[in-house]
Structures are given as C-alpha cells and as structure tokens.
Design a protein around this motif. Structure first.
Motif, mmCIF file in Angstrom:
data_model
loop_
_atom_site.group_PDB
_atom_site.id
_atom_site.type_symbol
_atom_site.label_atom_id
_atom_site.label_comp_id
_atom_site.label_asym_id
_atom_site.label_seq_id
_atom_site.Cartn_x
_atom_site.Cartn_y
_atom_site.Cartn_z
ATOM 1 N N PRO A 1 0.821 -1.217 0.000
ATOM 2 C CA PRO A 1 0.000 0.000 0.000
ATOM 3 C C PRO A 1 0.853 1.264 0.000
ATOM 4 O O PRO A 1 1.969 1.275 0.513
ATOM 5 C CB PRO A 1 -0.798 -0.121 1.307
ATOM 6 N N GLN A 2 0.298 2.339 -0.570
ATOM 7 C CA GLN A 2 0.991 3.628 -0.601
ATOM 8 C C GLN A 2 0.831 4.306 0.760
ATOM 9 O O GLN A 2 -0.038 5.145 0.979
ATOM 10 C CB GLN A 2 0.417 4.496 -1.716
ATOM 11 N N THR A 3 1.723 3.967 1.651
ATOM 12 C CA THR A 3 1.577 4.324 3.055
ATOM 13 C C THR A 3 1.497 5.830 3.283
ATOM 14 O O THR A 3 0.661 6.307 4.062
ATOM 15 C CB THR A 3 2.745 3.732 3.860
ATOM 16 N N GLU A 4 2.352 6.597 2.641
ATOM 17 C CA GLU A 4 2.355 8.040 2.867
ATOM 18 C C GLU A 4 1.037 8.666 2.423
ATOM 19 O O GLU A 4 0.492 9.541 3.105
ATOM 20 C CB GLU A 4 3.527 8.690 2.137
ATOM 21 N N LYS A 5 0.511 8.241 1.282
ATOM 22 C CA LYS A 5 -0.748 8.791 0.795
ATOM 23 C C LYS A 5 -1.904 8.398 1.705
ATOM 24 O O LYS A 5 -2.832 9.175 1.918
ATOM 25 C CB LYS A 5 -1.002 8.323 -0.640
#
Length: 352
Positions: free
Chosen positions: A123-127
């Motif tokens: 998953p795109q953790t920062e987003k």
C-alpha cells in the motif's frame, strides 16, 4: 499482488511517514465535515467493536468517518452500506474513484475518493496517512504482517480473515466483516440475504447447473485455473455447479495456479468460464492447442468467453455484494446456453 517492505528502507520510510502523519494531523481535522468523508449514519451497535483477523484483533473505538480501503474490492461493501471512502485502492478498470459502474450510483453526491495504487511494494503508506483515516480496511487482500504493522500506526486496520487464503474471503463474509466494522451489521446481513436470494433463484430456474461441473480459467502464462477458495469459483458452486475433483489438490493453498499440460483434463467440465484479453483471438489460440481442442468442453461449445477489461469482466473478478447482481444478469444466460445439452448451441455474448 502486494509485496513486502524490507530492511533499512522500511525503517526510513516509516520515520518519513510518521513525520508526515504528525504534520497533517497538526493541521486539524474537521471529521465528517471534510470533503469526501464517510457520511455519518445510524449505527446498530455500541462502540467499541473488536474484529479478529489474520494478525490478531483490531478494536474500533468509535463510528468511522474517514475510511480508506486497501482491500482491492472492499469499497463496494462500504458503498453498499451507505458510506463513501475517502480513499480506495485501484485494482481493475481504471474507474473514477476506483468505483465500478455497478456501484457508481452509491457514491452520488459525495466527493470522489482518492485513488491509491499498489505498485507491487504494498500500500501507498504516505498517501494513506495523508488522508487522515480513522479506519483502514484490507479484508479482500493479502497484507503482510509488516504492512499491517505499518498501517496500524495511523488508524485501526482490519486485515484479511485468517480462516481463508489471502484474496480468498467470500463476498458474504467480506460484507459482514465490513458491516461490523462500520456498526451496520444488520444492514450487511440484509444485503447479503438479498443477493443470496437472487443466486438461489437463478439456480432454481436452471436445474441443469446442479448436474454439471464447471471451472474458471484464464490463458495467463499457459493456463491459470482458479481454485475453490477464489470468489469466481464460489459463484459457480453457489449456482449449483461442482468443481473438478482434483482442483485444489493441484492448486494447493493458493487462490489459483498454472496447470501443466498433463492436467488439461481439469478443464474438461460441463462448462468453462474463460477470462481473456481478446475473446476472438484467445478462443482461436486455445483451439489451436491439440490437447485442449480435443476436450468435449471445447468440441461441444460449452465455453463462456469474457473479456477481462470490459465492465462485465471486471464485475466477474470483483465478486462483491454490488457487482454480483450486475454479473449474474450476464453470466447466467451464458452458462445456461453452455449446459443446455445441445452442442450446436453457441454461447451468446451478453446483451448489455
């Protein structure tokens, strides 16, 4: 499918993300008043609620307002239950907000969810952190323990249930788990019952289904066959079909696997559902294979070809409380033609 983060890169990324999360949190949150926030609805339970899953249990302390779906089809259950996620994960179709046409009406009037992507590293953790979620759903998915631990820094995470293979949770269970997480268990149960009634009605209308075997496959790197724990296979068995006896023995504990030439016999069923990139070209290519072309299922026109990039093809792969009615309207007539006992019958293309 999502992979895992490793070594020092994970540590560095985690520090970066935590800093980002603190920053966005410091900017304040307006809760349900934020654009795209899930609309508050009447809950049928008292908070908190605890849900068990592959990595233990997660407690949700209050009604979620900012929901992010990491599970590839979890958005459909959220939408069916009357809420709109602030973030969704794209899997198939490239749809606006990652919301398929069978579900689009459920998001009318709400801000379009931010679409996240899984590029193979998880998953795109920062987003996700930047969306300030108060609930992250990963029910139809395959989170690793490391990914689960990282995401749990930002919000409660409901991971895939442990009693099923990754990407193998039945749509009924998916809907019920998400209903519990949102405090809408009664509504989830009602939704599941409604779709199950549609499936039972289709099976009753076509008793030939219960007398036939069937399998779902795709010509990916040879021939890839979906096992009994894959949602696509469960649709067939729910309609009354049986799966090949040795299917899971060949596939193992995965949702599907490529089969060898020696096991082409697994395809010789009463009906076969092919998910293909080009219906005409892939059908012609399959029929050039002497082993496959000699099977009765091929010689007697018992094949259903579905273009994977069409809305119908995407619905077949989604298998959710919202996509199933859309899919059944198209698939059931095709399966009925495949098993009508007349080799001269050509399975028709869906009418819509």
């Amino acid at each position: 499918m999502p992979g895992s983060l490793r070594g020092t890169r994970l540590a560095a990324a985690l520090v970066s993300v935590l800093m980002l999360f603190v920053t966005v949190a410091a900017c304040g949150s307006s809760g349900s008043a934020d654009a795209g926030s899930a609309k508050p609805g009447a809950s049928d339970r008292t908070w908190p609620v605890t849900i068990t899953h592959k990595y233990g249990s997660t407690t949700i302390k209050a009604e979620p307002r900012r929901i992010v779906t990491v599970g590839l089809t979890d958005q459909d259950s959220v939408l069916a239950l009357g809420k709109v996620p602030v973030g969704t994960t794209e899997w198939l179709g490239g749809y606006k907000g990652a919301i398929g046409p069978w579900a689009a009406g459920k998001a009318a009037g709400a801000a379009t969810p931010t679409v996240l992507k899984d590029t193979g590293t998880g998953p795109q953790t920062e987003k996700i952190a930047a969306l300030r979620p108060d609930l992250i759903l990963a029910v139809y998915g395959g989170l690793t323990k490391a990914q689960y631990t990282t995401l749990s820094k930002f919000a409660p995470v409901v991971a895939q249930p442990k009693e099923y293979n990754d990407y193998g949770v039945p749509w009924q269970k998916q809907t019920e788990i998400i209903g519990k997480a949102l405090g809408l268990e009664s509504k989830a149960t009602s939704l599941v019952s409604g779709v199950q009634a549609d499936i039972k009605a289709a099976a009753a209308k076509h008793p030939a289904f219960a007398k036939a075997s069937a399998v779902t496959a795709t010509p990916y790197e040879g021939i890839f066959v979906f096992g009994s724990q894959d949602p696509r296979s469960r649709v067939l068995t729910d309609l009354g079909f049986t799966l090949p006896a040795d299917l899971d023995k060949v596939i193992g504990d995965e949702f599907g696997a490529n089969i060898s030439k020696e096991r082409t016999d697994l395809l010789d069923t009463g009906a076969i559902v092919w998910i293909v990139s080009d219906t005409a070209k892939d059908e012609a290519k399959l029929h050039k294979d002497a082993l496959y072309a000699d099977l009765k299922v091929a010689r007697q026109n018992r094949e259903v070809f579905i273009k994977e990039t069409s809305d119908y093809g995407n619905a077949v792969s989604f298998v959710t409380v919202l996509s199933l009615p859309y899919m059944l309207d198209r698939l059931v007539p095709q399966l009925a033609a495949a098993v009508d006992g007349d080799p001269a019958t050509k399975v028709p293309a869906p009418t819509a």
